[in-house]
Design a protein around this motif. Structure first.
Motif, PDB file in Angstrom:
ATOM      1  N   UNK A  88       7.448   4.174  16.929  1.00 46.96           N
ATOM      2  CA  UNK A  88       6.435   3.828  17.930  1.00 46.96           C
ATOM      3  C   UNK A  88       5.885   2.439  17.649  1.00 46.96           C
ATOM      4  N   UNK A  89       5.320   1.828  18.686  1.00 48.38           N
ATOM      5  CA  UNK A  89       4.880   0.439  18.552  1.00 48.38           C
ATOM      6  C   UNK A  89       3.561   0.286  17.813  1.00 48.38           C
ATOM      7  N   UNK A  90       3.075   1.372  17.212  1.00 56.16           N
ATOM      8  CA  UNK A  90       1.887   1.268  16.370  1.00 56.16           C
ATOM      9  C   UNK A  90       2.186   1.704  14.936  1.00 56.16           C
ATOM     10  N   UNK A  91       3.473   1.806  14.573  1.00 54.11           N
ATOM     11  CA  UNK A  91       3.856   2.269  13.242  1.00 54.11           C
ATOM     12  C   UNK A  91       4.667   1.192  12.528  1.00 54.11           C
ATOM     13  N   UNK A  92       4.201   0.792  11.357  1.00 49.95           N
ATOM     14  CA  UNK A  92       4.898  -0.162  10.497  1.00 49.95           C
ATOM     15  C   UNK A  92       4.836   0.308   9.055  1.00 49.95           C
ATOM     16  N   UNK A  93       4.832  -0.635   8.116  1.00 52.72           N
ATOM     17  CA  UNK A  93       4.781  -0.251   6.701  1.00 52.72           C
ATOM     18  C   UNK A  93       4.587  -1.475   5.824  1.00 52.72           C
ATOM     19  N   UNK A  94       4.272  -1.231   4.560  1.00 51.94           N
ATOM     20  CA  UNK A  94       4.339  -2.252   3.526  1.00 51.94           C
ATOM     21  C   UNK A  94       5.044  -1.648   2.317  1.00 51.94           C
ATOM     22  N   UNK A  95       5.505  -2.480   1.403  1.00 44.14           N
ATOM     23  CA  UNK A  95       6.309  -1.976   0.298  1.00 44.14           C
ATOM     24  C   UNK A  95       5.561  -2.093  -1.019  1.00 44.14           C
ATOM     25  N   UNK A  96       5.939  -1.232  -1.951  1.00 42.86           N
ATOM     26  CA  UNK A  96       5.403  -1.256  -3.308  1.00 42.86           C
ATOM     27  C   UNK A  96       6.527  -1.589  -4.271  1.00 42.86           C
ATOM     28  N   UNK A  97       6.159  -2.051  -5.459  1.00 39.84           N
ATOM     29  CA  UNK A  97       7.130  -2.344  -6.501  1.00 39.84           C
ATOM     30  C   UNK A  97       6.540  -1.874  -7.825  1.00 39.84           C
ATOM     31  N   UNK A  98       7.326  -1.113  -8.558  1.00 40.27           N
ATOM     32  CA  UNK A  98       6.848  -0.517  -9.803  1.00 40.27           C
ATOM     33  C   UNK A  98       6.965  -1.497 -10.953  1.00 40.27           C
ATOM     34  N   UNK A  99       5.975  -1.473 -11.824  1.00 44.35           N
ATOM     35  CA  UNK A  99       5.998  -2.288 -13.037  1.00 44.35           C
ATOM     36  C   UNK A  99       6.566  -1.436 -14.159  1.00 44.35           C
ATOM     37  N   UNK A 135      -0.667   0.720 -12.856  1.00 42.50           N
ATOM     38  CA  UNK A 135      -0.587  -0.564 -12.159  1.00 42.50           C
ATOM     39  C   UNK A 135       0.730  -0.683 -11.402  1.00 42.50           C
ATOM     40  N   UNK A 136       0.700  -1.410 -10.316  1.00 42.74           N
ATOM     41  CA  UNK A 136       1.903  -1.646  -9.519  1.00 42.74           C
ATOM     42  C   UNK A 136       1.660  -2.862  -8.634  1.00 42.74           C
ATOM     43  N   UNK A 137       2.672  -3.232  -7.890  1.00 44.60           N
ATOM     44  CA  UNK A 137       2.541  -4.308  -6.918  1.00 44.60           C
ATOM     45  C   UNK A 137       2.658  -3.730  -5.514  1.00 44.60           C
ATOM     46  N   UNK A 138       1.904  -4.314  -4.578  1.00 44.52           N
ATOM     47  CA  UNK A 138       1.943  -3.892  -3.178  1.00 44.52           C
ATOM     48  C   UNK A 138       1.992  -5.141  -2.301  1.00 44.52           C
ATOM     49  N   UNK A 139       2.779  -5.096  -1.240  1.00 42.74           N
ATOM     50  CA  UNK A 139       2.904  -6.295  -0.408  1.00 42.74           C
ATOM     51  C   UNK A 139       1.549  -6.673   0.186  1.00 42.74           C
ATOM     52  N   UNK A 140       1.290  -7.957   0.164  1.00 45.11           N
ATOM     53  CA  UNK A 140      -0.001  -8.488   0.610  1.00 45.11           C
ATOM     54  C   UNK A 140      -0.274  -8.144   2.059  1.00 45.11           C
ATOM     55  N   UNK A 141       0.789  -8.143   2.865  1.00 49.86           N
ATOM     56  CA  UNK A 141       0.678  -7.849   4.288  1.00 49.86           C
ATOM     57  C   UNK A 141       1.659  -6.729   4.646  1.00 49.86           C
ATOM     58  N   UNK A 142       1.477  -6.117   5.819  1.00 48.98           N
ATOM     59  CA  UNK A 142       2.558  -5.264   6.325  1.00 48.98           C
ATOM     60  C   UNK A 142       3.824  -6.104   6.456  1.00 48.98           C
ATOM     61  N   UNK A 143       4.989  -5.473   6.298  1.00 51.59           N
ATOM     62  CA  UNK A 143       6.252  -6.189   6.415  1.00 51.59           C
ATOM     63  C   UNK A 143       6.334  -6.819   7.807  1.00 51.59           C
ATOM     64  N   UNK A 144       6.682  -8.112   7.820  1.00 54.27           N
ATOM     65  CA  UNK A 144       6.730  -8.848   9.086  1.00 54.27           C
ATOM     66  C   UNK A 144       8.105  -8.730   9.732  1.00 54.27           C
ATOM     67  N   UNK A 145       8.171  -9.173  10.980  1.00 56.93           N
ATOM     68  CA  UNK A 145       9.448  -9.127  11.699  1.00 56.93           C
ATOM     69  C   UNK A 145      10.457 -10.106  11.104  1.00 56.93           C
ATOM     70  N   UNK A 146       9.990 -11.230  10.587  1.00 59.24           N
ATOM     71  CA  UNK A 146      10.907 -12.181   9.948  1.00 59.24           C
ATOM     72  C   UNK A 146      11.504 -11.570   8.682  1.00 59.24           C
ATOM     73  N   UNK A 147      10.672 -10.909   7.886  1.00 62.70           N
ATOM     74  CA  UNK A 147      11.158 -10.262   6.670  1.00 62.70           C
ATOM     75  C   UNK A 147      12.121  -9.123   7.010  1.00 62.70           C
TER      76      UNK A 147
END
Length: 624
Positions: free
Chosen positions: A607-618, A415-427
């Motif tokens: 590139x303008x089509x590459x982003x990411x989201x983050x995970x967090x380990x339990x 089990x782990x946590x994953x960001x609900x959305x891709x990381x936003x520009x505000x974040x």
């Protein structure tokens, strides 16, 4: 036949039975009692190149480079040989880079440095020009798109090619890939110490003025040589052979020799590459790459082709420390898993489609999550992903599957946590303002701007830095998800090509809907990113897992799943070139948005089509 290693021998080729060179009388021996010189391939600015056989490796062909300079002997050992061996070691670190031959050995014998490299079965571009004539503008653009990421990678490692020209760019027969050869690995050599050959003027015509000084070669020097190479490819004439007009050097009148005029878009790119003043040139290969990719407005960049299995362990960069997810609990800060009764939850709208792409059900699922406050009322929602097992990869029957998605194999995911959305520009902007851990971050890198749009145009190195800063801020273990954890979360217990079903439609995801997948129908092509959360979530409550932006994973690129970990951990190598991207993007068709789809990009790519989201380990609770 056997070749004499005396660099001054004018006729070095001898019969196999000869013990001494018939021309100069030098003794014919195996180099280091291992390498037999078969023939002399060429004499260059920095020495001789031989085709050889490796007697310790079943007579496999290899390339031997002999460094020659005027100051040969004991005095040269400290000024030339030692720097040569040091830089050869630096170049060896690129040994798994798919566009650079592996270094097999480097050593000194009789005060002469030698470099032994992998033999490439192919044809250099000098031969291609001689056989087929000048390149078209489109061919040169394609070459730039393929070579510029390679140059950026080697420059990031402090390696400068120093002798880039058509004869040192090979087209490999097996996969048509471009390979860079002919590296000059000693920056201590300048023209005053070069081997005095008849073709010195020809070789140096690709070099910018600054390389004539001992220590002035820079990444921009390779960019000048790349521009000179493009001139040769486009005109069919080497720079040194272009006639001098009124005392003007060739860089001032090369366009007069083009068979066809250049487009107004490519012309200024080449002109800037060829600036004789280093300060007026591009500052990096990445800067050139961005301009070349943007030449044809309104078009999208073609997806990178999956590399062959041979180059799966792409190399060339030393890996930043990215913790495997979710190994080594002792090294993780304690984010304890809470009882479900005390864990907050939200209701996620989840859709399912039939084989034609029509939505047949919409349900609301309760999703457990945690919230991270990163400042200025900006929150990071992290969705709880339950532990489980799944079949990673795609079956042979899946439409548009690639060999890189095989073999299918069972992976267990804690089990782990994953960001609900891709990381936003505000974040991104808030975390980018935090103190640097290993590198600086641009707080506004995105092409499509908006606080709630996903951040894009960020490299793998950038997002690792983001995770490191976020971990320092929160005291938790934030990192990129492993590739297996990403696919597990994307599938959300489904075994269809998409979490929504057998196909996809543009009411469920942001992608290029001008082409269909399976029995689905066409849809819209928005030609830009969209705000996160615009579309329904998957059954685990995650949005935008299909489309919007490609998402970096922690794993380095491997060409298939042979020997892949089965415990959900990250798969990395000590040296690497490319990293994994998942999920598809706004400018890709549905086939690239499949749960199993995977591609690679250079870790330095932005590139303008590459982003990411983050995970967090339990972390597991400590034993009483």
């Amino acid at each position: 036949m056997v070749c004499c290693l005396n660099p001054k021998c004018e006729k070095p080729l001898n019969p196999d039975t000869s013990k001494y060179c018939q021309q100069c009388g030098a003794k014919l021996t195996l180099l280091r009692r291992r390498f037999k010189m078969v023939r002399l391939l060429g004499k260059g600015m920095f020495g001789n190149t031989y085709l050889a056989e490796d007697r310790d490796n079943l007579q496999e062909p290899c390339i031997v480079k002999q460094l020659i300079c005027q100051a040969q002997g004991t005095d040269a050992s400290q000024t030339v040989v030692e720097p040569f061996l040091q830089e050869a070691e630096q170049l060896r670190r690129l040994k798994k880079n798919q566009h650079i031959p592996s270094i097999l050995a480097y050593f000194e014998e009789n005060y002469i440095p030698y470099l032994v490299q992998e033999f490439i079965d192919g044809q250099d571009l000098q031969q291609v020009i001689e056989n087929q004539g000048p390149f078209s503008e489109n061919q040169v653009r394609a070459l730039l798109l393929e070579l510029l990421p390679v140059l950026q990678t080697i420059h990031d490692q402090g390696v400068i090619h120093r002798d880039l020209k058509p004869a040192h760019i090979m087209r490999q027969h097996s996969d048509n890939k471009l390979i860079l050869v002919g590296f000059c690995v000693s920056k201590q050599i300048n023209l005053s110490r070069l081997q005095q050959t008849d073709n010195v003027r020809e070789n140096t015509s690709y070099a910018p003025p600054e390389v004539f000084a001992v220590d002035k070669a820079r990444p921009g020097s390779d960019l000048y040589s790349l521009g000179a190479t493009c001139v040769h490819l486009l005109t069919g004439v080497a720079p040194h052979a272009l006639p001098i007009q009124g005392g003007a050097v060739w860089v001032e009148h090369w366009q007069q020799h083009l068979p066809q005029p250049l487009s107004a878009e490519l012309k200024p790119v080449l002109e800037k590459l060829l600036k004789t003043d280093l300060a007026e040139r591009y500052t990096s290969a990445l800067e050139v790459l961005r301009e070349v990719r943007g030449l044809a407005k309104g078009t999208t960049r073609p997806l990178p082709q999956a590399p062959a299995v041979r180059v799966a362990q792409a190399a060339g960069q030393t890996a930043p420390q990215v913790r495997s997810q979710p190994k080594a609990p002792a090294q993780q800060t304690t984010l304890q898993s809470k009882p479900k009764s005390s864990t907050p939850s939200f209701q996620a709208e989840v859709a399912q489609v039939d084989a034609n792409g029509q939505v047949v059900s919409r349900q609301f699922h309760p999703i457990s999550y945690m919230t991270e406050d990163i400042g200025k009322d900006v929150k990071l929602e992290m969705v709880h992903i339950p532990a489980g097992r799944f079949s990673m990869g795609s079956p042979p029957s899946e439409q548009h599957r690639q060999q890189t998605e095989s073999p299918q194999h069972i992976v267990s995911i804690p089990e782990f946590y994953l960001s609900r959305y891709p990381i936003t520009q505000a974040q991104w902007r808030l975390v980018a303002a935090l103190p640097a851990v290993k590198r600086e971050l641009d707080d506004s890198p995105s092409h499509f701007t908006g606080d709630n749009r996903p951040v894009e145009s960020v490299s793998w190195f950038d997002v690792v830095e983001f995770c490191n800063r976020l971990s320092q801020l929160t005291g938790k273990d934030y990192h990129l998800p492993s590739e297996s954890a990403w696919e597990y979360a994307c599938r959300a217990a489904s075994n269809t090509p998409f979490a929504f079903g057998e196909t996809l439609n543009t009411e469920l995801a942001n992608y290029d809907g001008t082409a269909t997948y399976g029995a689905g129908s066409t849809g819209s092509f928005r030609q830009q990113t969209t705000q996160v959360g615009k579309f329904p979530a998957n059954p685990y409550g995650l949005s935008d897992m299909h489309g919007n932006v490609w998402e970096w994973c922690a794993d380095h690129w491997h060409g298939n799943y042979g020997n892949a970990p089965v415990d959900g951990s990250v798969w990395q190598d000590q040296y690497f070139f490319a990293c994994v991207l998942r999920g598809g993007a706004w400018n890709t068709q549905a086939a690239s948005c499949r749960s199993a789809s995977r591609i690679w990009e250079a870790a330095s790519e932005q590139s303008n089509h590459i982003g990411f989201r983050v995970a967090c380990t339990i972390a597991k609770p400590a034993s009483p």
